[in-house]
Design an enzyme around this catalytic site. Structure first.
Site, PDB file in Angstrom:
ATOM      1  N   GLU A   1      -8.693 -19.616 -16.184  1.00  0.00           N
ATOM      2  CA  GLU A   1      -9.171 -20.136 -14.905  1.00  0.00           C
ATOM      3  C   GLU A   1     -10.400 -20.960 -15.269  1.00  0.00           C
ATOM      4  OE1 GLU A   1     -11.414 -19.324 -10.756  1.00  0.00           O
ATOM      5  OE2 GLU A   1     -11.999 -18.376 -12.592  1.00  0.00           O
TER       6      GLU A   1
ATOM      7  N   ASP B   1       0.852  -1.196   0.000  1.00  0.00           N
ATOM      8  CA  ASP B   1       0.000   0.000   0.000  1.00  0.00           C
ATOM      9  C   ASP B   1       0.883   1.239   0.000  1.00  0.00           C
ATOM     10  OD1 ASP B   1      -1.947   1.923   0.457  1.00  0.00           O
ATOM     11  OD2 ASP B   1      -2.045   1.506   2.618  1.00  0.00           O
TER      12      ASP B   1
ATOM     13  N   ASP C   1     -10.859 -14.925 -16.108  1.00  0.00           N
ATOM     14  CA  ASP C   1     -11.676 -15.336 -14.975  1.00  0.00           C
ATOM     15  C   ASP C   1     -12.864 -16.163 -15.464  1.00  0.00           C
ATOM     16  OD1 ASP C   1     -12.177 -14.897 -12.062  1.00  0.00           O
ATOM     17  OD2 ASP C   1     -14.055 -14.064 -12.802  1.00  0.00           O
TER      18      ASP C   1
ATOM     19  N   ASP D   1      -4.004   4.054   2.888  1.00  0.00           N
ATOM     20  CA  ASP D   1      -5.427   3.797   3.176  1.00  0.00           C
ATOM     21  C   ASP D   1      -5.659   2.359   3.647  1.00  0.00           C
ATOM     22  OD1 ASP D   1      -5.106   2.375   0.850  1.00  0.00           O
ATOM     23  OD2 ASP D   1      -6.710   3.369  -0.266  1.00  0.00           O
TER      24      ASP D   1
ATOM     25  N   ASP E   1      -2.116  -1.073  -3.547  1.00  0.00           N
ATOM     26  CA  ASP E   1      -2.430  -0.334  -4.775  1.00  0.00           C
ATOM     27  C   ASP E   1      -1.323  -0.536  -5.818  1.00  0.00           C
ATOM     28  OD1 ASP E   1      -0.382   1.393  -3.811  1.00  0.00           O
ATOM     29  OD2 ASP E   1      -1.877   2.479  -2.626  1.00  0.00           O
TER      30      ASP E   1
END
Ligand code: GLC
Length: 556
Positions: free
Chosen positions: A283, A38, A224, A42, A46
């Protein structure tokens, strides 16, 4: 007793020599962006954080990174509910950050694969909002699966399909005047309506989305639910409940339908129209290794995750069988096999391997270290899930109020839909990584972490393990360095050597790998010069004692 190692039959067909792409034996590291690093404090990982930590991955010795979805999303399912396929969610940064990350990775010699989520969008996607606002039978509804309900007043779902996350796979819409209307299909959470791949608009849109990211420079896509886009005509009933348990063991009217292959073929053509080797990895949950191999035929995708191996218990005979089946199935279509032990959807293997084994977490870790050496010695490509190089266990004691896995809310007794009996929720494998011994969230970021990290993770941090020759991190570093150095590893052939029950011994050119799955040491004639071992070896007059739950590589 000392047992002989003798050569037996080769198990794998010869590999095609032409067209050797980088992906055929790549080691690909999965970055679960939210939990990797991060940068802005926050508490949520990211893209800038990930970019800053890329040198760790280059130093680890992997070839590529796969980034989980960072697209604009209400985060109903960790970003697998995409509201804008071309935008970066402000949680994770900006499009500029994505661009910087890809460039930095390439400078470091790393390829970048991103997720694409084509089976469903978010319910906040403009298309779904339009669909809700449209009338039954309207053009905007044709991009999804809307149907009238069954029963006298349409009060029953259109068929008996269940959501993978529990509960019915259908949610009823409510008209602007409050009257109940049609139902829409969602194989996952209600916030993830399934797209209708019979719609030419849907197909054209995804071609354009793929081009968008390829133009930005990505080296491929992890697709996905690549087995889900096509549904059986007429959406037939299945006829019984607990359908989630059938995934991966049966062809269902919503999974692994033959029609998906035509989509993957067209995507392959699109990938091939770009310079460089851009890849697609499926996947896909298919009932058998043979059906999974259909996804990686020469004109389809490059790789598919080998979940049969992931699900295999810690048992030498069972492992050998899955390895043989996997190699034979992918070999029959000329594709490389993939090996994967963990990802963001399953209990971390350190913990899985400890379950029911006796000996607790240490036993799980010993097996996890051994399994890593095994998969890195097998022919093909390997996927590593962030944190496995640190030997991280599953975090099993997260407070329920911090959980975010939609499956938890749909299946737990405390959740809204109250249907108990399912365990293995997915927050415990998504706890942010420890980078340093101390500091906010062990260096994950300057502002804490979205899920609490256990108190004993300081010693599992990258900092604590670096330079410690016995650490799991150094074991991975050494294994990956050797894998680059030794031509016999990666793509190619292997054969089994005879070995005592509970032991696997496999031979690659110039190398032998031995795995002892037993809870006790095994004495073997020294197979060669020890290159690397997941546990200390002890020698005695021409024999070596292989520790329990351990794996070693030998130069011959
Ligand atoms: C895949 C993802 C998982 C997600 C699901 C629905 O299985 O890996 O995290 O929940 O698809 O998109």
């Amino acid at each position: 007793m000392t047992q002989e190692l003798t050569t037996s039959l080769a198990t794998e067909p010869a590999r095609p020599s032409e067209g050797h792409g980088w992906w055929r034996d790549a080691v690909i590291y999965q970055v679960y962006v939210r939990s990797f690093a991060d940068s802005d404090g926050d508490g949520i990982g990211d893209l800038r954080g990930a970019r800053e930590r890329l040198p760790h991955l280059a130093g680890l010795g992997v070839d590529a990174v796969w980034l989980t979805p960072f697209y604009a999303s209400p985060q109903a399912d960790g970003g697998y509910d995409v509201a804008d396929y071309r935008a970066v969610d402000p949680l994770f940064g900006t499009l500029g950050d994505a661009d910087d990350l890809v460039r930095t990775a390439h400078e470091l010699g790393l390829k970048v694969i991103v997720d694409v989520v084509p089976n469903h969008s978010s319910d906040q996607h403009p298309w779904f909002r339009e669909a809700l606002a449209d009338r039954p039978g309207g053009a905007a509804r044709a991009r999804y699966h809307f149907r009238p309900g069954r029963g006298a007043h349409g009060e029953l779902p259109p068929n008996d399909w269940e959501s993978v996350f529990g509960g019915p796979a259908w949610t009823r819409t409510t008209g602007p005047d409050g009257t109940p209307g049609e139902w829409y299909l969602h194989l996952f959470a209600p916030q993830q309506p399934d797209l209708n791949w019979d719609s030419p608009e849907v197909r054209a849109e995804f071609d354009s989305v793929l081009r968008f990211w390829l133009d930005l420079g990505v080296d491929g896509f992890r697709i996905d639910v690549a087995h889900g886009m096509v549904k059986a005509a007429g959406l037939p009933d299945i006829g019984h409940t607990e359908q989630a348990k059938l995934i991966g063991s049966q062809v269902l009217p919503f999974f692994d339908q033959d029609g998906v292959h035509e989509i993957h073929r067209s995507w392959r053509r699109l990938l091939d129209s770009y310079p460089g080797d851009r890849i697609g990895v499926a996947e896909a949950w298919a009932p058998t290794a043979e059906r999974l191999a259909l996804y990686v035929r020469p004109d389809e995708l490059h790789q598919a995750f080998n979940f049969q191996f992931l699900k295999c218990p810690w048992d030498a005979a069972a492992m050998r069988e899955v390895i043989d089946e996997s190699l034979a199935a992918t070999g029959s279509v000329g594709a490389p096999t993939t090996w994967v032990l963990s990802n963001h959807d399953v209990v971390r293997h350190t913990t899985r391997y400890a379950d029911g084994a006796g000996g607790g977490p240490e036993r799980g870790l010993a097996r996890a270290r051994a399994a890593a050496l095994l998969i890195l010695a097998l022919p093909g490509s390997a996927y590593l899930y962030q944190g496995e190089e640190l030997g991280l266990p599953e975090v099993t004691e997260l407070p329920d109020e911090l959980r975010q896995d939609p499956a938890f809310f749909r299946t737990s007794p405390d959740g809204q839909e109250g249907q108990d009996g399912q365990d293995g929720f997915r927050d415990g494998c998504r706890v942010p990584l420890p980078w340093t011994r101390s500091g906010d969230s062990y260096g994950f970021g300057p502002g804490g972490s979205w899920l609490p990290q256990p108190e004993d993770w300081a010693e599992l941090s990258v900092e604590a393990q670096t330079g410690d020759p016995g650490s799991t991190l150094e074991l991975y570093r050494e294994a990956l360095a050797l894998r680059r150095e030794l031509p016999g590893l990666g793509d190619g052939s292997m054969s089994w050597l005879d070995a005592p029950a509970g032991v696997l011994a496999l031979s690659r050119p110039g190398l032998v790998c031995t795995l002892n799955t037993l809870g006790e040491e095994v004495e073997l004639p020294v197979p060669g010069r020890a290159l690397l071992s997941s546990a200390p070896l002890a020698y005695q007059a021409g024999t070596v004692r292989i520790p329990p739950d351990s794996c070693a590589w030998w130069a011959i």
